[in-house]
Scaffold this motif. Sequence first.
Motif, PDB file in Angstrom:
ATOM      1  N   SER A   3       0.780  -1.111   0.184  1.00  0.00           N
ATOM      2  CA  SER A   3      -0.071   0.238  -0.140  1.00  0.00           C
ATOM      3  C   SER A   3       0.835   1.234  -0.081  1.00  0.00           C
ATOM      4  O   SER A   3       0.538   2.243  -0.746  1.00  0.00           O
ATOM      5  CB  SER A   3      -0.943  -0.037   1.076  1.00  0.00           C
ATOM      6  N   GLU A   4       1.916   1.287   0.732  1.00  0.00           N
ATOM      7  CA  GLU A   4       2.992   2.388   0.822  1.00  0.00           C
ATOM      8  C   GLU A   4       3.609   2.345  -0.360  1.00  0.00           C
ATOM      9  O   GLU A   4       3.562   3.884  -0.709  1.00  0.00           O
ATOM     10  CB  GLU A   4       3.801   2.195   2.077  1.00  0.00           C
ATOM     11  N   ILE A  55       3.053   5.785  -3.241  1.00  0.00           N
ATOM     12  CA  ILE A  55       4.265   6.450  -3.381  1.00  0.00           C
ATOM     13  C   ILE A  55       4.288   6.802  -5.064  1.00  0.00           C
ATOM     14  O   ILE A  55       4.427   7.565  -5.692  1.00  0.00           O
ATOM     15  CB  ILE A  55       5.689   5.987  -3.093  1.00  0.00           C
ATOM     16  N   LEU A  56       3.786   5.615  -5.802  1.00  0.00           N
ATOM     17  CA  LEU A  56       3.814   5.605  -7.394  1.00  0.00           C
ATOM     18  C   LEU A  56       2.701   6.587  -7.736  1.00  0.00           C
ATOM     19  O   LEU A  56       2.805   7.178  -8.802  1.00  0.00           O
ATOM     20  CB  LEU A  56       3.702   4.327  -7.643  1.00  0.00           C
ATOM     21  N   HIS A  57       1.692   6.673  -6.888  1.00  0.00           N
ATOM     22  CA  HIS A  57       0.591   7.508  -7.436  1.00  0.00           C
ATOM     23  C   HIS A  57       0.629   9.033  -7.112  1.00  0.00           C
ATOM     24  O   HIS A  57      -0.017   9.726  -7.616  1.00  0.00           O
ATOM     25  CB  HIS A  57      -0.530   7.060  -6.735  1.00  0.00           C
ATOM     26  N   GLY A 107       6.992  14.272  -8.354  1.00  0.00           N
ATOM     27  CA  GLY A 107       7.924  14.716  -7.194  1.00  0.00           C
ATOM     28  C   GLY A 107       8.623  13.835  -6.284  1.00  0.00           C
ATOM     29  O   GLY A 107       9.272  14.140  -5.450  1.00  0.00           O
ATOM     30  N   ALA A 108       8.028  12.825  -6.238  1.00  0.00           N
ATOM     31  CA  ALA A 108       8.164  11.859  -5.447  1.00  0.00           C
ATOM     32  C   ALA A 108       9.554  10.956  -5.752  1.00  0.00           C
ATOM     33  O   ALA A 108      10.025  10.792  -6.843  1.00  0.00           O
ATOM     34  CB  ALA A 108       7.127  10.592  -5.280  1.00  0.00           C
ATOM     35  N   ASN A 109      10.379  10.595  -4.552  1.00  0.00           N
ATOM     36  CA  ASN A 109      11.464   9.473  -5.171  1.00  0.00           C
ATOM     37  C   ASN A 109      11.042   8.336  -5.228  1.00  0.00           C
ATOM     38  O   ASN A 109      10.430   7.646  -4.267  1.00  0.00           O
ATOM     39  CB  ASN A 109      12.406   9.697  -3.825  1.00  0.00           C
ATOM     40  N   PRO A 110      11.215   7.548  -6.266  1.00  0.00           N
ATOM     41  CA  PRO A 110      10.485   6.228  -6.691  1.00  0.00           C
ATOM     42  C   PRO A 110      11.173   5.198  -5.902  1.00  0.00           C
ATOM     43  O   PRO A 110      10.991   3.780  -5.821  1.00  0.00           O
ATOM     44  CB  PRO A 110      10.569   5.959  -8.148  1.00  0.00           C
ATOM     45  N   GLY A 158       6.506   5.193 -16.269  1.00  0.00           N
ATOM     46  CA  GLY A 158       7.549   6.038 -15.304  1.00  0.00           C
ATOM     47  C   GLY A 158       6.865   6.688 -14.282  1.00  0.00           C
ATOM     48  O   GLY A 158       6.868   7.780 -14.031  1.00  0.00           O
ATOM     49  N   LEU A 159       5.722   5.946 -13.471  1.00  0.00           N
ATOM     50  CA  LEU A 159       5.154   6.471 -12.238  1.00  0.00           C
ATOM     51  C   LEU A 159       6.135   7.069 -11.452  1.00  0.00           C
ATOM     52  O   LEU A 159       7.134   6.372 -10.960  1.00  0.00           O
ATOM     53  CB  LEU A 159       4.356   5.308 -11.805  1.00  0.00           C
ATOM     54  N   ALA A 160       5.875   8.187 -10.643  1.00  0.00           N
ATOM     55  CA  ALA A 160       6.556   8.743  -9.714  1.00  0.00           C
ATOM     56  C   ALA A 160       7.962   9.115  -9.998  1.00  0.00           C
ATOM     57  O   ALA A 160       8.889   9.260  -9.196  1.00  0.00           O
ATOM     58  CB  ALA A 160       6.285   8.269  -8.459  1.00  0.00           C
ATOM     59  N   GLY A 161       8.091   9.137 -11.259  1.00  0.00           N
ATOM     60  CA  GLY A 161       9.635   9.460 -11.884  1.00  0.00           C
ATOM     61  C   GLY A 161      10.580   8.397 -11.976  1.00  0.00           C
ATOM     62  O   GLY A 161      11.771   8.330 -12.352  1.00  0.00           O
ATOM     63  N   THR A 162       9.959   6.839 -12.025  1.00  0.00           N
ATOM     64  CA  THR A 162      10.494   5.967 -12.271  1.00  0.00           C
ATOM     65  C   THR A 162      11.007   5.888 -13.597  1.00  0.00           C
ATOM     66  O   THR A 162      10.121   6.099 -14.600  1.00  0.00           O
ATOM     67  CB  THR A 162       9.732   4.523 -11.995  1.00  0.00           C
TER      68      THR A 162
END
Length: 217
Positions: free
Chosen positions: A71-72, A76-78, A82-85, A118-122
């Motif tokens: 869940s966490e 993060i992916l959603h 700006g998130a660090n993946p 490329g979710l959350a900058g992946t």
Amino acid sequence: MRNTCKTDPEHHIIMVSGSRNLTIYKNARQGLFMLKQFKSAVSLVVLLATVTGPVWATTPVSGAVAQGQLSEAIQILHSGQGANPAKAINALQRIASQGDRQARAEAMLWLGRAYRDGLAGTGKDIGMAFEYFQQAAGREGLNPEAQYELGRAYLKGEGTDRNLIAAYMWTELSLQTPSKISASAEAQKARLVTMLNTVQLEKARQLVEQLATLYLQ
């Protein structure tokens, strides 16, 4: 018993032997998009029977702990660009290796989505995304959402060659288990029905039945 793969070049037939034989016909020149080998010398059925996830950790993750980490990581992916993946990807890779079957499959599903979109900058990697969808969809995962995503990958040629029969097969398999993407799978199936001719559609339906009864149990 170890499966073996033989090819009859005259008839373009790939034969896989095991407890029973699954024969896949291939004739690309006449526009029949048939199932191809996922790896250079390994057939689809052999891979479904043997594929396992990558080993990323030594400590098992299961139950409520796995669900909490899943869940966490998904949150993060959603969360956006700006998130660090890295934290999410590391957690998903660990669960993909050490969780129970349901948790492993869901982790691989989201790894596939992360690398495809490329979710959350992946960093995008559609080849890796396809491999994760393939693992989550097959015998080791049986995840209906991953089966739908694998059908989409074959329809669009994302990370693999475009193959309409394989696209129909995985889309139809995804509908055998109700899920959050069932409506999308129905729409994808309806689209594929209009794209396949009668021979292709019949072959796709035969493959659905064979894989569902022989290799995905």
